[in-house]
Design a protein around this motif. Structure first.
Motif, PDB file in Angstrom:
ATOM      1  N   ARG A  30      -0.164   5.676  -4.709  1.00  0.00           N
ATOM      2  CA  ARG A  30      -1.190   4.753  -5.190  1.00  0.00           C
ATOM      3  C   ARG A  30      -1.439   3.714  -4.109  1.00  0.00           C
ATOM      4  N   SER A  31      -2.669   3.212  -4.050  1.00  0.00           N
ATOM      5  CA  SER A  31      -3.031   2.281  -2.981  1.00  0.00           C
ATOM      6  C   SER A  31      -2.501   0.873  -3.201  1.00  0.00           C
ATOM      7  N   SER A  82      -6.417   4.670 -13.395  1.00  0.00           N
ATOM      8  CA  SER A  82      -5.739   5.639 -12.535  1.00  0.00           C
ATOM      9  C   SER A  82      -4.541   6.291 -13.230  1.00  0.00           C
ATOM     10  N   THR A  92      -0.350   4.476  -0.052  1.00  0.00           N
ATOM     11  CA  THR A  92      -1.053   5.665   0.438  1.00  0.00           C
ATOM     12  C   THR A  92      -1.053   5.682   1.964  1.00  0.00           C
ATOM     13  N   SER A 114      -1.991   0.874  -9.052  1.00  0.00           N
ATOM     14  CA  SER A 114      -3.336   1.384  -9.313  1.00  0.00           C
ATOM     15  C   SER A 114      -3.940   1.860  -8.006  1.00  0.00           C
ATOM     16  N   ASP A 115      -5.087   2.469  -8.105  1.00  0.00           N
ATOM     17  CA  ASP A 115      -5.859   2.836  -6.925  1.00  0.00           C
ATOM     18  C   ASP A 115      -7.063   1.928  -6.866  1.00  0.00           C
ATOM     19  N   SER A 116      -7.311   1.346  -5.723  1.00  0.00           N
ATOM     20  CA  SER A 116      -8.455   0.451  -5.554  1.00  0.00           C
ATOM     21  C   SER A 116      -9.748   1.170  -5.910  1.00  0.00           C
ATOM     22  N   GLN A 131       0.865  -1.178   0.000  1.00  0.00           N
ATOM     23  CA  GLN A 131       0.000   0.000   0.000  1.00  0.00           C
ATOM     24  C   GLN A 131       0.898   1.224   0.000  1.00  0.00           C
ATOM     25  N   THR A 153      -1.490   5.522 -14.180  1.00  0.00           N
ATOM     26  CA  THR A 153      -0.267   5.439 -13.382  1.00  0.00           C
ATOM     27  C   THR A 153       0.853   4.787 -14.153  1.00  0.00           C
TER      28      THR A 153
END
Length: 121
Positions: free
Chosen positions: A109-110, A81, A32, A74-76, A30, A83
């Motif tokens: 990014r998450s 996203s 973020t 990516s972002d969940s 993670q 990226t």
């Protein structure tokens, strides 16, 4: 042992293929808020160097800095996203990466993944 054989199908593969073709390290983390390792193999640490900039420490060093380190982020919950993940520096015991948006700005990014292929020291 020179080959591995699947007992149910009698398919064999040379040990050299297993050793050379297997990931030597990988991490899913993670990026973020407070950066945290979700799962990993042969990784001893993760350092958050600031927005979108991370250093992954490899537990058992690579033989040189010419290893492959494909990355993804990516972002969940976001389908696109935009990226890019770029390795910045390779060392035998670590790799530093950055996560950028489509304009090149570093962003957190998450979900970030990196897999390391090459030869262990």
């Amino acid at each position: 042992v020179n080959t591995l054989t699947d007992a149910s199908s009698n398919n064999s593969v040379p040990m050299a293929t297993v050793a050379s073709g297997s990931a030597k390290a990988w991490i899913h983390f993670q990026g973020t808020s407070t950066s945290a390792i979700n799962d990993s193999f042969n990784i001893s640490g993760l350092t958050d160097n600031g927005t979108g900039n991370y250093t992954i420490t490899i537990e058992n060093d690579m033989v040189n800095v010419s290893y492959s380190s494909p990355c993804a982020a990516s972002d969940s919950g976001i389908t696109n996203s935009d990226t890019m993940v770029n390795p910045y520096t390779w060392a035998t015991g670590s790799v530093s990466i950055g996560t950028n948006n489509n304009s090149g700005t570093l962003v957190d990014r998450s979900d970030i993944n990196i897999t390391i292929h090459g030869d262990l020291a």
